[in-house]
Write an enzyme that holds these catalytic residues in place. Sequence first.
Site, PDB file in Angstrom:
ATOM      1  N   SER A 162       0.837  -1.194   0.000  1.00 51.82           N
ATOM      2  CA  SER A 162       0.000   0.000   0.000  1.00 51.82           C
ATOM      3  C   SER A 162       0.881   1.257   0.000  1.00 51.82           C
ATOM      4  CB  SER A 162      -0.950  -0.044   1.193  1.00 51.82           C
ATOM      5  OG  SER A 162      -1.963   0.931   1.094  1.00 51.82           O
ATOM      6  N   ASP A 260      -9.331  -3.404  -5.902  1.00 54.29           N
ATOM      7  CA  ASP A 260      -8.515  -2.440  -5.159  1.00 54.29           C
ATOM      8  C   ASP A 260      -8.557  -1.087  -5.858  1.00 54.29           C
ATOM      9  OD1 ASP A 260      -6.179  -0.993  -4.076  1.00 54.29           O
ATOM     10  OD2 ASP A 260      -5.654  -2.917  -3.181  1.00 54.29           O
ATOM     11  N   HIS A 290      -8.707  -4.070  -1.228  1.00 55.43           N
ATOM     12  CA  HIS A 290      -7.475  -3.658  -0.576  1.00 55.43           C
ATOM     13  C   HIS A 290      -7.254  -4.464   0.704  1.00 55.43           C
ATOM     14  CE1 HIS A 290      -4.156  -0.876  -0.374  1.00 55.43           C
ATOM     15  NE2 HIS A 290      -4.403  -0.609   0.904  1.00 55.43           N
TER      16      HIS A 290
END
Length: 321
Positions: A162, A260, A290
Site C-alpha cells: 500500500s 482495489d 485492498h
Amino acid sequence: MTRVNSRHLVDPQLLPMLDAFPTVAITTEMLPAMRSRPPWFPVSPADIERTDLTVRKVPGPNGAPEVQVWIYRPRDVQGSMPCIFHIHGGGYVAGDAAQAEGGHRPLAADLGCCIVSVDYRLAPETPHPGPVEDCYAALTWLVANAEALSVDTNRIGVMGESAGGGLAAALALMVRDRGQLSLAFQHLIYPMLDDRTCVAADPHPFVGEFIWTPHNNHFGWTSLLGHEPGREGVSAYAAPARADDLGGLPPTFISTGSLDLFLEEDLEYARRLLRAGVPVELHVYPGGFHAFNVAPGVNVAIQAQRDSRAALKRALAGGAG
C-alpha cells in the site's frame, strides 16, 4: 462515472473480512486511534524461537531525528544472507514496523534472509519528503553496516504494501537517481503510486468501495503532499507514477486485487516498467479488495501469499523480481 456497488464481485470467501473490518472514512481526529491499534498478525512462539529481533535507532536524514529499524535474523543461517528492506503501509498516515512482526519472523526464517523494517515519520505531521528520506537514510545505514549484519549487499531488495509499496517504489527511484546505493529488486503489494487517482476524470466504477476508498485516498495524499492531490509539479519521490522515466529500475513484482482502488495505477506502472525494459511479474487477484491478502484461510489470499513468497525467494537468490 459514478461508482457502483461491487459487493457481488467480491470473492465469497472474503465477505466475512468485510464484516470484521468495516470500511470507515478516515479523519484527522481518528488518527491516534488508528495508530494505536494492535497488530493484525499474532507472533507465534515457534517463530520467536527461530528468529532474533533487534530494534535500534539509526542516523536519520541531515537535520532530522534518528530512524528506528526492526531487524529480523533467522537463527539457523550462517554466513552472508540476502535482505528485504521493508516499508510498512498505512496510507502514509498510520502504521508502524511493530505491526508486521507476526509476518516478518516466519518470512525471515522460511526464506533464510534478514529483514530490516523501517519506522519512517508519518504524515501529516511529517509531509513529503520526510518519509522517503527516512527510508533512504535507513537503507544507507543498512548498506554501510551490511558486514556487521552478515548481509550480502548484492542481494538487498525493497518491499512494501500500500503506502509502503509507494514508498518502496519512490525509494527505488531515489536510489537509481542518486547513484550511491543499489537494489536487487522491488516487491510492491497493491502499491499507492499516483495522487492523480484522486482526481481522475473517469474513475473505475468497481474499485475502491471497501477498506481503502476514494475519500481515504484523498486524505492520505493530502496529508503526504501538504496540499490537494493532482496538482502539477508533484515529485516522483512522493508519487512514483509521476516519474517521466522508469528505465534502470530493478526487477519488479507487483500484485493487487481486481477491486482495489489502486488497480489501474498499478497496472499502468507495470506497463510503463515493461516499456522501459524492466523485468516485471504482475498479478491481479479476482474478487480481491485492498488488504485482501491478509484474510486467513481464504484461497485467493493464500494464493497471493504463495506467489509473493515464491517471487521473494527467487529474487533473494538472485533471480528476477
